[in-house]
Design a protein around this motif. Structure first.
Motif, short mmCIF file in Angstrom:
data_model
loop_
_atom_site.label_atom_id
_atom_site.label_comp_id
_atom_site.label_asym_id
_atom_site.label_seq_id
_atom_site.Cartn_x
_atom_site.Cartn_y
_atom_site.Cartn_z
N PHE A 47 1.06 -1.36 -0.01
CA PHE A 47 0.06 0.10 0.11
C PHE A 47 0.85 1.24 0.03
O PHE A 47 1.87 1.31 0.57
N ASP A 48 0.41 2.33 -0.59
CA ASP A 48 0.82 3.52 -0.49
C ASP A 48 0.65 4.36 0.68
O ASP A 48 -0.15 3.94 1.63
N SER A 49 1.20 5.74 0.59
CA SER A 49 1.32 6.28 2.02
C SER A 49 -0.48 6.81 2.26
O SER A 49 -0.75 7.15 3.39
N THR A 50 -1.29 6.71 1.25
CA THR A 50 -2.56 6.94 1.22
C THR A 50 -3.38 6.05 1.90
O THR A 50 -4.62 6.06 1.87
N GLY A 51 -3.01 4.55 1.79
CA GLY A 51 -3.49 3.60 2.18
C GLY A 51 -4.11 2.71 1.01
O GLY A 51 -4.80 1.75 0.94
N LYS A 52 -3.81 3.32 -0.36
CA LYS A 52 -4.22 2.61 -1.62
C LYS A 52 -3.19 1.31 -1.87
O LYS A 52 -2.07 1.44 -1.80
N ALA A 53 -3.87 0.16 -2.43
CA ALA A 53 -3.42 -0.90 -2.74
C ALA A 53 -2.59 -0.34 -3.83
O ALA A 53 -2.99 0.10 -5.10
N ILE A 54 -1.33 -1.00 -4.12
CA ILE A 54 -0.30 -0.92 -5.23
C ILE A 54 -0.19 -2.16 -6.16
O ILE A 54 -0.64 -1.99 -7.48
N LEU A 55 -0.50 -3.19 -5.58
CA LEU A 55 -0.53 -4.31 -6.35
C LEU A 55 -1.92 -4.47 -7.09
O LEU A 55 -3.01 -4.31 -6.58
N PRO A 56 -1.93 -4.94 -8.22
CA PRO A 56 -3.20 -4.77 -9.22
C PRO A 56 -4.36 -5.64 -8.86
O PRO A 56 -5.27 -5.58 -8.96
N THR A 57 -3.93 -6.94 -8.21
CA THR A 57 -4.76 -7.90 -7.65
C THR A 57 -5.02 -7.73 -6.17
O THR A 57 -5.68 -8.61 -5.75
N LYS A 79 6.77 0.92 -6.86
CA LYS A 79 7.42 2.04 -5.85
C LYS A 79 6.58 2.72 -5.13
O LYS A 79 5.44 2.27 -5.11
N GLY A 80 6.92 3.43 -4.25
CA GLY A 80 6.08 4.09 -3.27
C GLY A 80 5.43 3.37 -2.33
O GLY A 80 4.40 3.77 -1.76
N ILE A 81 5.97 2.18 -1.81
CA ILE A 81 5.41 1.32 -0.83
C ILE A 81 5.62 1.89 0.54
O ILE A 81 7.06 2.09 0.91
N ALA A 82 4.57 2.24 1.19
CA ALA A 82 4.68 2.71 2.72
C ALA A 82 4.09 1.64 3.65
O ALA A 82 4.52 1.89 4.86
N LYS A 83 3.54 0.72 3.41
CA LYS A 83 2.90 -0.18 4.22
C LYS A 83 2.69 -1.52 3.58
O LYS A 83 2.51 -1.75 2.56
N VAL A 84 3.13 -2.33 4.43
CA VAL A 84 2.69 -4.01 4.17
C VAL A 84 1.90 -4.55 5.07
O VAL A 84 2.03 -4.32 6.07
#
Length: 301
Positions: A47-57, A79-84
């Motif tokens: 997830f990015d810093s806004t909580g949006k999922a980065i992985l397409p699935t 890129k832009g990974i803020a949370k796992v």
């Protein structure tokens, strides 16, 4: 470059829930591979810093048979990974995760110290290992500096034998390292040639009339040592290579062989042909591959 998540030491849901854990980064990171050790399936969300999922699935699931600490490449570089978020989809058991890491892996460095040596029917190559490469690609040309044609891909060892060669032709080789991220630039160029197979002239017929016996001469005193030797190297193919060398050159060869047998040193050794240097060349060297040597004999004179 390796990047590792700092997992929070608490669940981000009520204490009765044991289905997921969250790792937060200081800032953002880039990753294209993961490493997980767990006793069951684990799903990974980025997830990015806004909580949006980065992985397409949304989730990438690591199956239990892959969660053994092996390196697993993601579909692309994120890129832009803020949370796992590590999620347990099992409703029947608790999953224990002992390791989780993110990596940002770049294409491998180019292989170094490529060497080529020829025997009677093939050309052997050897080079230094590249730790970030998962395989190697072999390329060759019949002209120096290319252009090169790929002759082998997916090579997992640091040596290769090219048997599709023509005697009398000089071949020029380069090697590249490959991993799922990409391919390295070319190694240094190395070349070798298999000598043309010439026909040996028949021995002249011996005269039928007996030759007069030569008078016997007294034995001559033994000549002093020249500090040289005839060294014969027998290859695993049965080929014998003979060299007229100084004892220092012989001892240097023996030192290399014993060091390589003990686990150190280069995979090949160059022997100067000296007076056997026939042709319009400044010098000629015969590269001996360690794993091709069956035996060697030294006759000092």
């Amino acid at each position: 470059m390796k990047q590792q998540a700092r997992l929070i030491e608490k669940w981000n849901t009520p204490s009765s829930a044991v289905d997921h854990a969250v790792g937060i980064f200081n800032g953002t990171v880039t990753a294209n591979a993961i490493r997980v050790k767990a006793d069951y399936d684990v799903s990974v969300g980025l997830f990015d810093s806004t909580g949006k999922a980065i992985l397409p699935t949304y989730w990438y699931t690591v199956k239990a048979n892959q969660a053994d600490g092996r390196l697993i490449y993601l579909p692309t570089t994120y890129k832009g990974i803020a949370k796992v978020n590590l999620f347990n989809y099992s409703n029947t058991r608790t999953v224990s995760v002992s390791e989780f890491q993110l990596y940002n892996i770049t294409p491998p460095a180019n292989p170094l110290d490529l060497e080529a040596s020829a025997d009677e029917s093939s050309i052997g190559l050897a080079w230094n290992e590249v730790t970030t490469a998962t395989s190697y690609t072999i390329k060759r040309s019949t002209t120096a500096n290319g252009p090169y044609t790929t002759v082998a891909t997916g090579v997992t060892k640091v040596n290769y034998t090219d048997s599709d060669v023509t005697p009398g032709t000089t071949y020029y080789y380069v090697v590249t390292g490959v991993n799922p991220v990409g391919e390295s630039v070319n190694s240094n160029e190395a070349s070798a040639i298999i000598e043309s197979n010439g026909q040996v002239d028949p021995e002249p017929e011996q005269p039928t009339t007996p030759e007069p016996e030569e008078p016997t001469t007294p034995e001559q005193p033994e000549e002093p040592s020249t500090n040289r030797a005839i060294s014969v190297v027998t290859m695993t193919t049965g080929l014998e290579k003979e060299f007229d060398l100084s004892m220092k050159e012989v001892n240097d060869f023996i030192d290399w062989y014993e060091a390589k047998q003990a686990g150190s040193g280069k995979a090949s050794y160059a022997i100067n042909k000296h007076d056997n240097n026939k042709g319009p060349f400044k010098s000629r060297k015969d590269y001996i591959l360690f794993d091709r040597v069956l035996a060697f004999e030294v006759s000092e004179y």
